[in-house]
Design a protein around this motif. Sequence first.
Motif, PDB file in Angstrom:
ATOM      1  N   SER A  95       0.835  -1.207   0.000  1.00  0.00           N
ATOM      2  CA  SER A  95       0.000   0.000   0.000  1.00  0.00           C
ATOM      3  C   SER A  95       0.868   1.255   0.000  1.00  0.00           C
ATOM      4  O   SER A  95       0.613   2.212  -0.743  1.00  0.00           O
ATOM      5  N   ARG A  96       1.925   1.240   0.812  1.00  0.00           N
ATOM      6  CA  ARG A  96       2.833   2.383   0.830  1.00  0.00           C
ATOM      7  C   ARG A  96       3.582   2.499  -0.497  1.00  0.00           C
ATOM      8  O   ARG A  96       3.828   3.609  -0.989  1.00  0.00           O
ATOM      9  N   ALA A  97       3.952   1.356  -1.076  1.00  0.00           N
ATOM     10  CA  ALA A  97       4.608   1.392  -2.383  1.00  0.00           C
ATOM     11  C   ALA A  97       3.679   2.008  -3.429  1.00  0.00           C
ATOM     12  O   ALA A  97       4.114   2.818  -4.260  1.00  0.00           O
ATOM     13  N   MET A  98       2.389   1.654  -3.348  1.00  0.00           N
ATOM     14  CA  MET A  98       1.420   2.212  -4.302  1.00  0.00           C
ATOM     15  C   MET A  98       1.274   3.715  -4.116  1.00  0.00           C
ATOM     16  O   MET A  98       1.065   4.454  -5.088  1.00  0.00           O
ATOM     17  N   ASP A  99       1.385   4.182  -2.870  1.00  0.00           N
ATOM     18  CA  ASP A  99       1.354   5.634  -2.633  1.00  0.00           C
ATOM     19  C   ASP A  99       2.432   6.330  -3.464  1.00  0.00           C
ATOM     20  O   ASP A  99       2.182   7.362  -4.096  1.00  0.00           O
ATOM     21  N   TRP A 100       3.633   5.758  -3.463  1.00  0.00           N
ATOM     22  CA  TRP A 100       4.746   6.374  -4.179  1.00  0.00           C
ATOM     23  C   TRP A 100       4.599   6.223  -5.695  1.00  0.00           C
ATOM     24  O   TRP A 100       4.979   7.115  -6.451  1.00  0.00           O
ATOM     25  N   VAL A 101       4.035   5.110  -6.130  1.00  0.00           N
ATOM     26  CA  VAL A 101       3.770   4.942  -7.566  1.00  0.00           C
ATOM     27  C   VAL A 101       2.795   6.016  -8.045  1.00  0.00           C
ATOM     28  O   VAL A 101       2.999   6.649  -9.090  1.00  0.00           O
ATOM     29  N   GLU A 102       1.737   6.244  -7.261  1.00  0.00           N
ATOM     30  CA  GLU A 102       0.758   7.283  -7.615  1.00  0.00           C
ATOM     31  C   GLU A 102       1.392   8.667  -7.639  1.00  0.00           C
ATOM     32  O   GLU A 102       1.154   9.463  -8.556  1.00  0.00           O
ATOM     33  N   ARG A 103       2.193   8.971  -6.644  1.00  0.00           N
ATOM     34  CA  ARG A 103       2.841  10.278  -6.591  1.00  0.00           C
ATOM     35  C   ARG A 103       3.742  10.489  -7.802  1.00  0.00           C
ATOM     36  O   ARG A 103       3.774  11.574  -8.395  1.00  0.00           O
ATOM     37  N   GLY A 104       4.472   9.441  -8.164  1.00  0.00           N
ATOM     38  CA  GLY A 104       5.347   9.536  -9.328  1.00  0.00           C
ATOM     39  C   GLY A 104       4.561   9.748 -10.615  1.00  0.00           C
ATOM     40  O   GLY A 104       4.973  10.514 -11.488  1.00  0.00           O
ATOM     41  N   TYR A 105       3.402   9.069 -10.727  1.00  0.00           N
ATOM     42  CA  TYR A 105       2.575   9.231 -11.923  1.00  0.00           C
ATOM     43  C   TYR A 105       2.065  10.659 -12.049  1.00  0.00           C
ATOM     44  O   TYR A 105       2.089  11.251 -13.138  1.00  0.00           O
TER      45      TYR A 105
END
Length: 448
Positions: free
Chosen positions: A398-408
């Motif tokens: 879930s935390r990894a997905m947070d960073w993926v979203e921010r990068g997108y």
Amino acid sequence: TLDGRADLYSLGCMAFELLTGEPPYFRDSPAAVIGAHLNAPIPSVLTARPDTPVGLAYIVERLLAKQPEGRPATAAAFLDELREVTSPGLRSAPIPSSQTVPRAAPVDPPEVSDLCAKGRALLDRSIHGADGTREKLEMAKVYFETALSKGPTSARALVGLADTFHGLGLRGFMDPESGMEHANELRRRALVTGDDVSEVHVSLGYRLLYWEDDYDTAGQELARAVALDPDNASARRFFGGWLKIAGRPDEALPQMQAGVRLAPLAPFMHLGLADVLMTLGRYDEAIGPLRDALRLSPRYTGALERLEMSCHRAGRHEEALDARRSWLGIQGQNERMTLLSDEAATDGWLAARERDLRRDLEQALALAQKEDPFRDVKITRQLSDKIILLLAELGEWSRAMDWVERGYLRRPGRLRRVLTDLPFNRSGLAQDPRYARLLRTAGLTELL
């Protein structure tokens, strides 16, 4: 639901045959032809006709997209794109069509070729390996500048100097924006004097893929580089990287193997081969080329990182511990290295590794508070990439997905590369409902 984009697909088939003399999918039976249209990789016009303007070949490939969303939205939109690549002065892309470019590049004199070869050898070690010292880059710059003094129209010298300026900016030895500006201007000059020189298209494809996030055009450039010179090791290496990012690791593998055969003394060739083997889940096999890369460049931290990961996933824990200790030692983190060794001796490798990963994560998150985590700081990586990798290794999806979203949100075109180029299994991310939504929004449904 059918719409006009089905007709655009038919137009793509006709355009492919008009340009190459053959239909895009030729098979032994009607059923096999249908199967190829549904499932076979989209062929490139450049494979049969390397002299085709790259922009035109790209448009034909867009017309042949398997899903309607990948094609131009309407016939009018297609016509606008076609006019853009066939009308001089209208294209904003840095790659002019062949109608405005001389086809025959002059052959470099032997002295110029020798200088370019020496400069390229230094450059490859400086940019892609562990020997990125200012002295080596400056020496490469001298080689290419000397080559240009003896052959002012040498495309190989121009693009070599372009890549050197790129490397100087990348390593912080000159202002990055100034370095990129110089590099882009030199690449444009190289294209004018040597559109049929493989190295020119490698440089363009590399920049488009890793810096401009123009994934599709990068693939066309790199495919053309290989077609122009199958013995160009860098062309094989970066086209293989593109295929891996495209989700085609089986096709990437022979390209990487060819790169190693052609340039066995270049550490980053062995690293590329290992990357693809890791993507295929063949971790035991990846260990060999990683050790070859480290034999050639013992302080190559990228190779040590992947060696630790491959040994860990292959269940070779003692070797993984040795690799992680070496990685920490080279970075000067002696206290962490000692702590890791003590914890492995008392609690075992798995527990010691998890604790050290958390220490690494804490350091990365602290650094992200002080500097922009989405700024390019290495050849292909950002600080955010390291954070995503660490969270994935720790199973904190879930935390990894947070960073993926921010990068997108910061750089949408880079999403495909984050998901397919970083060495982690996306299945954990896929459990998060945001993952599918994000891929649909980004037009990357094939990754689902």
